[in-house]
Design an enzyme around this catalytic site. Structure first.
Site, PDB file in Angstrom:
ATOM      1  N   GLY A 166      18.245 -20.758  68.882  1.00  0.00           N
ATOM      2  CA  GLY A 166      17.902 -20.697  67.463  1.00  0.00           C
ATOM      3  C   GLY A 166      18.795 -21.607  66.654  1.00  0.00           C
ATOM      4  O   GLY A 166      19.815 -22.103  67.124  1.00  0.00           O
ATOM      5  N   VAL A 195      22.448 -22.520  68.173  1.00  0.00           N
ATOM      6  CA  VAL A 195      22.914 -21.666  69.259  1.00  0.00           C
ATOM      7  C   VAL A 195      22.079 -21.971  70.496  1.00  0.00           C
ATOM      8  O   VAL A 195      20.847 -22.040  70.436  1.00  0.00           O
ATOM      9  CB  VAL A 195      22.802 -20.174  68.885  1.00  0.00           C
ATOM     10  CG1 VAL A 195      23.329 -19.302  70.020  1.00  0.00           C
ATOM     11  CG2 VAL A 195      23.577 -19.891  67.602  1.00  0.00           C
ATOM     12  N   ASP A 236      27.992 -10.154  54.379  1.00  0.00           N
ATOM     13  CA  ASP A 236      26.610 -10.626  54.527  1.00  0.00           C
ATOM     14  C   ASP A 236      25.864  -9.767  55.550  1.00  0.00           C
ATOM     15  O   ASP A 236      25.082 -10.288  56.349  1.00  0.00           O
ATOM     16  CB  ASP A 236      26.591 -12.094  54.948  1.00  0.00           C
ATOM     17  CG  ASP A 236      25.209 -12.730  54.737  1.00  0.00           C
ATOM     18  OD1 ASP A 236      24.435 -12.202  53.920  1.00  0.00           O
ATOM     19  OD2 ASP A 236      24.913 -13.743  55.391  1.00  0.00           O
TER      20      ASP A 236
END
Length: 699
Positions: A37, A44, A153
């Site tokens: 991804g 990655v 986050d």
């Protein structure tokens, strides 16, 4: 549906292989198998560790190109350092870090699963599944906090569900260590807006409570399939989160246990302190309802919150007996020595924040003051954005600025001060030329910004200061340029933005430039002066931008701008266009914004009515005296006399401080007072010697 059945949601993540093709080897050790991804910071890949012979390794390679490469490297390195501290079942683990040519990377465990975002379905998941997920998320989040990290986050997209149903918290790209100093203004908003806590939107410092708010939003979505706030417009969503409670779960999930509904509601509380208490209660309940695969969440959470110390003082009473104090000159010296600790304690974050925020109450007790009559603010507020059709994410149209200046020139304004930044390069088209021509009609002061750009390397980082100035066309037609920086401390604007840049020492602040053309004998600002705020938001006369440039301007009072210095700037609770500043919050009532702060500073300069503070030596001596006085009182007296003396001393100290504040002096006494009471209680317990009460002889 149990958590073990969640694997049905999992499916491979696919993405383009950017920079590294399958089969290539990174750093002579990791062979790329396929891309997994791509995110905002890097790509990655699934890789094989040729040294250890392990296939299931994920390797994250940073995107090093683009104009923001230096800051991206800095964030990447910070993510490595933070995640490497955490070893927990519910947090992704990192293994190695290195460099291959111009690319930097780190390796982490490979998670064969999908993000938690896939699980959010209309109507929500079964309660048993959500309870199990909540237990894992709470334990993982508590483990993150236990090592001094705030994630900032947390959201479903940053939680991976592995093939065996284990949840893993990932993506620490904007996480912050609680021990590291903040490098940006406290009002900077990080993360995804839906999951950002209300106090962050108010400009307060982010604490562990912001992660528990995000956890509450995630659990709400898992239970209902929808968000706690359903406003689509970003500005409306921000206002709702700050001012309104979240939607109640009780109507949406009647089948859920009461303790779970109350726990999620508590996590969404707008008060961070109440939210932390709710987090502790929810952790206790989850420990009972879920397995202890990685330790109790309540135990980890308690280590984060800390235990409250409770001190007890022995007093004279007929039932409990008497207390005799072995008080002597030697013990008095102990009091004096312990009181010396007030100096290092005053520098700690908790005592500094108490001292700084204590000024809020003094302003409220004092009540409104009178600003200089020659200053007006034109506010680019939410109503103006909506009625003039200006997108929240776009710079303010210069055609409107041109019309505004012409209206102010016709109204006889003395000077126009733009508290916005024209940093983008001018194309010198008709709009730009018209705006420059309008500036010739009335003296105009423009804003500039001092920014810090980070250039990071593998071995470290250094800072380079830059000045963002207006485009040359506008700079030529203005009568002055001022820096619009607003220094903040603990989420509040306190002092004058008067610190000069070492690189650009000739650039004054916007407030100074606004009055410099008005009076040459303006007194220099003391380095320790505080802004004197006049009252609640819009205490300085304020006119909406939309009203000035619209056809309804005739309804304005006659002479509202005549002979006045007019500040033009934001009046929103959020960031807007790229060429505009964030909206900052003042300490008075949390509803005064950037333009009014600079206007307030200009008023202070014209009237020379700032709040003065004693020197550091004098302030330390005052705090030390308060600590010694209260310590001696607590150690010397007992019973009613002790209570009366301490209350009387506190009232006297507060009265003297408030009286001095009324005449423009702030004397810091909170640190000395609190430490004096604490020191006195500790020493009293150490010095107390109980003895048996003599029995009265019978007649």
């Amino acid at each position: 549906m149990q958590l073990a059945d969640f694997k049905q949601f999992s499916e491979p993540i696919v993405g383009a292989c950017l920079g590294f093709e399958p089969g290539c080897v990174i750093a002579g050790r990791y062979r790329i198998i396929r891309p997994l991804g791509r995110g905002g910071m890097g790509t990655v890949y699934l890789a094989e560790d040729l040294v250890l012979g392990v296939t299931g390794v994920a390797i994250k390679v940073l995107h090093t190109g683009g104009p923001e490469a230096h800051s991206a490297i800095n964030r990447f390195l910070r993510e490595v350092r933070l995640t490497h501290k955490i070893q927990h079942e519910n947090v992704v683990r990192t293994f190695d870090f290195g460099q291959d040519g111009e690319s930097i990377f780190y390796t982490m465990e490979y998670l064969a699963g999908q993000s938690l975002q896939v699980a959010i379905t209309n109507g929500g998941l079964p309660c048993s599944t959500v309870i199990d997920m909540a237990g894992q998320l709470m334990r993982g989040l508590s483990a993150v906090h236990a090592v001094g990290i705030i994630h900032r986050d947390l959201k479903p997209a940053n939680v991976i569900v592995s093939s065996d149903g284990t949840l893993k918290i990932t993506d620490f790209g904007i996480a912050r260590s609680t021990s590291a100093p903040a490098t940006m203004f406290a009002s900077d908003v990080f993360g995804t807006l839906r999951y950002v806590a209300p106090e962050v939107l108010r400009g307060e410092m982010a604490t562990h409570a912001v992660d528990f708010y995000a956890l509450g939003v995630v659990l709400f979505e898992l239970l209902t399939g929808t968000a706690p706030f359903i406003e689509d417009n970003p500005a409306q969503l921000i206002l709702a989160k700050i001012e309104a409670p979240a939607r109640s779960l009780h109507e949406l999930r009647r089948d859920a246990p009461q303790w779970l509904l109350e726990g999620v509601d508590g996590l969404l509380d707008r008060d961070p302190d109440a939210r932390m208490q709710a987090a502790q209660l929810l952790a206790n309940a989850l420990d009972v309802q879920t397995s202890y695969r990685s330790g109790k969440a309540s135990k980890l959470l308690s280590a984060t919150i800390g235990e409250k110390a409770v001190a007890s003082v022995a007093t004279d009473s007929t039932r409990m007996g008497s207390v005799r104090l072995r008080f002597s000159i030697a013990n008095a010296l102990w009091v004096i020595v312990c009181a010396l600790l007030v100096f290092p304690i005053a520098q700690t974050e908790i005592f500094s924040s108490i001292e700084v925020n204590y000024v809020d109450n003094l302003f409220r007790l004092r009540g409104p003051a009178t600003p200089h009559p020659g200053i007006v603010v034109v506010s680019m507020d939410e109503q103006s954005y909506m009625r003039l059709g200006v997108p929240l994410t776009a710079p303010w149209p210069r055609t409107l600025h041109t019309k505004l200046i012409n209206v102010l020139a016709d109204a006889g304004a003395k000077r126009v001060v733009f508290d916005v930044i024209f940093a983008d390069a001018s194309r010198e088209d008709d709009n730009d030329l018209a705006l420059a021509e309008a500036m010739k009609r009335v003296p105009t002061v423009l804003g500039a910004a001092l920014g810090l750009s980070q250039r990071a390397t593998i071995n470290g980082a250094f800072l380079l200061e830059e000045l963002l100035q207006p485009a040359e066309l506008f700079e030529t037609e203005s009568v002055g340029i001022g820096v619009v920086g607003l220094p903040m401390q603990f989420g509040r604007v306190r002092a004058f933005p008067s610190v000069k840049s070492e690189v650009f020492p000739s650039i004054n602040t916007l407030s100074e430039m606004a009055v410099a053309l008005d009076r040459e004998d303006t007194a220099p600002i003391p380095s320790d002066a505080l802004l004197n705020f006049y009252g609640a938001g819009r205490s300085i006369p304020t006119v909406p931008y939309e009203l000035v440039v619209s056809e309804s301007q005739a309804s304005l009072p006659k002479g509202v701008f005549e002979g006045k210095i007019v500040f033009v700037g934001l009046g929103l609770r959020s960031s807007t266009g790229a060429s505009q500043r964030d909206a900052f919050i003042t300490p008075y009532d949390q509803q005064t914004f950037g333009a009014e702060i600079h206007a307030t500073a200009a008023s202070n300069l014209l009237q020379q009515d700032w709040i003065r503070q004693p020197s550091a030596v004098s302030a330390g001596a005052i705090a030390y005296s308060c600590a010694v006085l209260l310590s001696l009182l607590i150690c010397s007296l007992s019973g009613v006399a002790l209570i009366t003396a301490v209350i009387g001393a506190l009232v006297l100290i507060a009265a003297i401080q408030f009286s001095l504040f009324l005449v423009g002096w702030f004397i810091p006494v909170v640190t000395g007072t609190l430490w004096g009471v604490c020191c006195g209680l500790i020493l009293r317990t150490m010095l107390a010697q109980p003895f048996k009460r003599l029995h009265r002889s019978q007649p």
